[in-house]
Design a protein around this motif. Sequence first.
Motif, PDB file in Angstrom:
ATOM      1  N   PHE A 100      -7.106  18.408 -12.453  1.00  0.00           N
ATOM      2  CA  PHE A 100      -8.263  17.588 -12.228  1.00  0.00           C
ATOM      3  C   PHE A 100      -8.284  17.270 -10.784  1.00  0.00           C
ATOM      4  O   PHE A 100      -9.380  16.647 -10.003  1.00  0.00           O
ATOM      5  N   LEU A 101      -6.936  17.343 -10.122  1.00  0.00           N
ATOM      6  CA  LEU A 101      -6.906  16.976  -8.595  1.00  0.00           C
ATOM      7  C   LEU A 101      -6.382  18.027  -7.754  1.00  0.00           C
ATOM      8  O   LEU A 101      -5.328  17.817  -6.950  1.00  0.00           O
ATOM      9  N   PRO A 102      -7.122  19.195  -7.834  1.00  0.00           N
ATOM     10  CA  PRO A 102      -6.663  20.322  -6.957  1.00  0.00           C
ATOM     11  C   PRO A 102      -6.628  19.957  -5.497  1.00  0.00           C
ATOM     12  O   PRO A 102      -7.692  19.439  -5.356  1.00  0.00           O
ATOM     13  N   GLY A 103      -5.512  20.076  -4.980  1.00  0.00           N
ATOM     14  CA  GLY A 103      -5.668  19.779  -3.494  1.00  0.00           C
ATOM     15  C   GLY A 103      -5.707  18.365  -3.088  1.00  0.00           C
ATOM     16  O   GLY A 103      -5.746  18.014  -1.846  1.00  0.00           O
ATOM     17  N   TYR A 104      -5.367  17.484  -3.960  1.00  0.00           N
ATOM     18  CA  TYR A 104      -5.473  16.073  -3.729  1.00  0.00           C
ATOM     19  C   TYR A 104      -4.152  15.664  -3.077  1.00  0.00           C
ATOM     20  O   TYR A 104      -3.141  15.861  -3.195  1.00  0.00           O
ATOM     21  N   ALA A 105      -4.303  14.741  -1.973  1.00  0.00           N
ATOM     22  CA  ALA A 105      -3.242  14.067  -1.509  1.00  0.00           C
ATOM     23  C   ALA A 105      -3.607  12.651  -1.158  1.00  0.00           C
ATOM     24  O   ALA A 105      -4.833  12.437  -0.949  1.00  0.00           O
ATOM     25  N   PRO A 106      -2.795  11.893  -1.614  1.00  0.00           N
ATOM     26  CA  PRO A 106      -3.042  10.262  -1.750  1.00  0.00           C
ATOM     27  C   PRO A 106      -3.470   9.982  -0.237  1.00  0.00           C
ATOM     28  O   PRO A 106      -3.279  10.538   0.709  1.00  0.00           O
ATOM     29  N   ALA A 137       0.934  -1.251   0.089  1.00  0.00           N
ATOM     30  CA  ALA A 137       0.027  -0.147   0.098  1.00  0.00           C
ATOM     31  C   ALA A 137       1.028   1.263  -0.090  1.00  0.00           C
ATOM     32  O   ALA A 137       0.467   2.190  -0.499  1.00  0.00           O
ATOM     33  N   ALA A 138       2.001   1.204   0.695  1.00  0.00           N
ATOM     34  CA  ALA A 138       2.951   2.333   0.655  1.00  0.00           C
ATOM     35  C   ALA A 138       3.620   2.613  -0.804  1.00  0.00           C
ATOM     36  O   ALA A 138       3.631   3.722  -1.161  1.00  0.00           O
ATOM     37  N   ARG A 139       3.631   1.622  -1.428  1.00  0.00           N
ATOM     38  CA  ARG A 139       4.232   1.722  -3.040  1.00  0.00           C
ATOM     39  C   ARG A 139       3.009   2.433  -3.797  1.00  0.00           C
ATOM     40  O   ARG A 139       3.233   3.124  -4.600  1.00  0.00           O
ATOM     41  N   ILE A 140       1.958   1.763  -3.562  1.00  0.00           N
ATOM     42  CA  ILE A 140       0.546   2.180  -4.080  1.00  0.00           C
ATOM     43  C   ILE A 140       0.393   3.698  -3.811  1.00  0.00           C
ATOM     44  O   ILE A 140       0.013   4.618  -4.864  1.00  0.00           O
ATOM     45  N   ARG A 141       0.763   4.239  -2.643  1.00  0.00           N
ATOM     46  CA  ARG A 141       0.504   5.606  -2.188  1.00  0.00           C
ATOM     47  C   ARG A 141       1.655   6.336  -2.855  1.00  0.00           C
ATOM     48  O   ARG A 141       1.329   7.415  -3.558  1.00  0.00           O
ATOM     49  N   ALA A 142       2.655   5.901  -3.198  1.00  0.00           N
ATOM     50  CA  ALA A 142       3.999   6.625  -3.770  1.00  0.00           C
ATOM     51  C   ALA A 142       3.364   6.946  -5.457  1.00  0.00           C
ATOM     52  O   ALA A 142       3.713   7.867  -5.762  1.00  0.00           O
ATOM     53  N   LEU A 143       2.719   5.808  -6.063  1.00  0.00           N
ATOM     54  CA  LEU A 143       2.500   6.048  -7.248  1.00  0.00           C
ATOM     55  C   LEU A 143       1.365   6.927  -7.539  1.00  0.00           C
ATOM     56  O   LEU A 143       1.429   7.890  -8.076  1.00  0.00           O
ATOM     57  N   LEU A 144       0.500   7.068  -6.449  1.00  0.00           N
ATOM     58  CA  LEU A 144      -0.710   7.988  -6.388  1.00  0.00           C
ATOM     59  C   LEU A 144      -0.227   9.603  -6.262  1.00  0.00           C
ATOM     60  O   LEU A 144      -0.261  10.277  -6.748  1.00  0.00           O
ATOM     61  N   ALA A 145       1.191   9.308  -5.462  1.00  0.00           N
ATOM     62  CA  ALA A 145       1.926  10.899  -5.275  1.00  0.00           C
ATOM     63  C   ALA A 145       2.243  11.256  -6.729  1.00  0.00           C
ATOM     64  O   ALA A 145       2.210  12.496  -6.922  1.00  0.00           O
ATOM     65  N   LEU A 146       3.025  10.377  -7.376  1.00  0.00           N
ATOM     66  CA  LEU A 146       3.433  10.694  -8.586  1.00  0.00           C
ATOM     67  C   LEU A 146       2.368  11.185  -9.607  1.00  0.00           C
ATOM     68  O   LEU A 146       2.850  12.225 -10.377  1.00  0.00           O
TER      69      LEU A 146
END
Length: 162
Positions: A57-63, A38-47
């Motif tokens: 499309f993702l203003p203010g989004y944090a994983p 899940a931490a690797r998934i979170r890193a991909l989402l941050a990328l």
Amino acid sequence: MEVLAGLEAGMAALSTPMRVYVAAGRFTEPEPDLPELAARIRALLALIAADEAWQRFLPGYAPPSVQAICAALEPVEVHGATAFLARVATVDLVWPSHLHLPADAAERAAGRVVSLLGPKATWWTNHDAECGAVNGLTPVFDSLLAGTDGEHFALALQIADD
């Protein structure tokens, strides 16, 4: 062929600009489990969130947190992983008749990745097979497949906005 190099090549073949993001690697933690994946998934989402193409499309989004990602994941049977991975890489989430990659090429690359992780690998998605819903990891459409053999991991996430 070394597993990591094969995973990286296979996942790169499944990637498409601005739609299908991938990652592959080797865990550095001892005895990694779902939270490490899940931490690797979170890193991909941050990328993805940092990608200029998606920032509007993702203003203010944090994983989501690692715990929230773990809670969003559902298991996928190994025998279904190849088709699922190929589908994440090819079939557009918004326009299913549009393909991002040729289906046969995606199926071959997905088959290599699944084979490299092996028959004892665990596979996870943010799709709830029971009801057909998707546990979204972003505020837009997304579809994830993540696999691990306990030493290596492979992630594919398609993202789309309507």
